[in-house]
Design an enzyme around this catalytic site. Structure first.
Site: not given
Length: 359
Positions: A139-140
């Site tokens: 997750k970014i």
């Protein structure tokens, strides 16, 4: 079919927005997969902070890390990575059955580095390698500074869950980052059919912010619009997603599916399944807290595809909201800033708690 199976038949995959070691070791995660047809898991700093602050499931590993004189950051990520890796193993049959589309488990980069492209891609690479499972997703956040890191990660063959998207304008940038990243991955020799991505669009937080502003305005016209912004915004985004499918991608590349996040209602006056039944449609994911999953099954009110063909109505809602005085540019700026801050706060609380246990 229960409501979750009905969602799947429409094209919406249901992922659990929660994870803990107890869920995995007790067999509860497996039970959710078998009985409630959950096909993925998402995590965030707040979820791990809650999980690691309860019970004694982490005590053995924590004692080992303490004996190794691990830093608090090393300890937190070591425990998080083990949970994600084990959850990936539980979901591997789903991953294989769906050719990699589902069976995914997400783990987030440190929210404190969301403005640092180099640090973000470095940690994304490290987490991908340490989890070492093909069904992981990194997750970014979709902050302006992290967009390039999203492209970087995809270009290295890393599957990415792009998180904290609030505005359609930012979503367009996320789509471009995905398209560029998958093109670079193909040029770098990666099998792009094995790279997957979702774009996590936050829903309920928008209603909370807009509703507060509508109540401050106080007019009858404004108050009638409460609870409408979140669904309308997601439907606008879905139209952008559909329009983006005209762009040619490398052969074998996957669709970057929209993911509806923050789908537990914040206002108890709204139906608990509001952001589920109103956002069902092809090529989407809805990640829900377990309470929302149960409420969706209990309500059993899935009405088929409620996304396709809704853009015009959604734009009309936004026009009404703007007319009564909602400044959406400011709303989205506030939500993105607060979104990062909330995850940073949760992360810092977790680090402080772990520091005490490691001392």
């Amino acid at each position: 079919m229960n409501a979750i199976e009905q969602l799947a038949s429409v094209g919406t995959s249901t992922w659990l927005d929660d994870l803990s070691r107890d869920r995995i070791s007790s067999g509860h995660l497996q039970q959710l997969i078998e009985e409630k047809h959950i096909v993925g898991v998402t995590t965030n700093p707040a979820i791990f902070a809650a999980a690691m602050s309860k019970g004694n499931a982490y005590d053995e590993q924590l004692a080992q890390l303490k004996s190794e004189e691990a830093s608090v950051d090393q300890a937190v990520y070591a425990m998080s990575i083990e949970d994600v890796r084990n959850a990936c193993d539980v979901l591997m049959p789903v991953f294989e059955k769906t050719s990699g589309q589902d069976g995914r488990v997400s783990i987030e980069v440190d929210p404190r580095i969301s403005e640092d492209r180099d640090a973000t891609i470095a940690q994304a690479r490290e987490l991908w390698n340490k989890v070492d499972r093909p069904n992981a997703m990194i997750k970014i956040p979709a902050t302006e500074e992290s967009l390039a890191a999203i492209t970087d990660a995809l270009a290295e063959g890393i599957s990415v869950n792009v998180t904290l998207i609030f505005s359609v304008a930012r979503y367009r940038q996320v789509i471009s980052a995905y398209q560029e990243g998958i093109q670079q991955a193909a040029e770098n020799g990666f099998d792009v059919s094995k790279i997957h991505s979702v774009a996590s669009f936050f829903v309920s937080r928008l209603d909370t912010e807009v509703d507060n502003r509508l109540e401050a305005i106080g007019s009858e016209e404004a108050l009638k619009l409460r609870g409408k912004a979140g669904v309308a915004n997601a439907r606008r985004a879905y139209q952008v997603f559909q329009d983006s499918q005209d762009t040619e991608l490398p052969e074998g590349a996957n669709v970057q599916r929209p993911l509806w996040a923050s789908t537990g209602v914040k206002n108890p006056e709204y139906p608990a399944d509001l952001y589920v039944r109103e956002l069902a449609g092809p090529d989407t994911v809805n990640t829900m807290p377990e309470a929302t999953i149960d409420a969706t099954i209990e309500a059993d009110a899935i009405q088929g595809d409620t996304l396709s063909g809704t853009a015009e109505e959604a734009e009309a809602v936004f026009a009404e909201l703007s007319k009564v005085g909602i400044d959406f540019e400011d709303v989205f700026e506030v939500l993105e800033r607060e979104g990062v801050e909330k995850f940073v706060d949760a992360w810092n609380e977790l680090l402080q708690s772990m520091q005490t246990q490691l001392s």
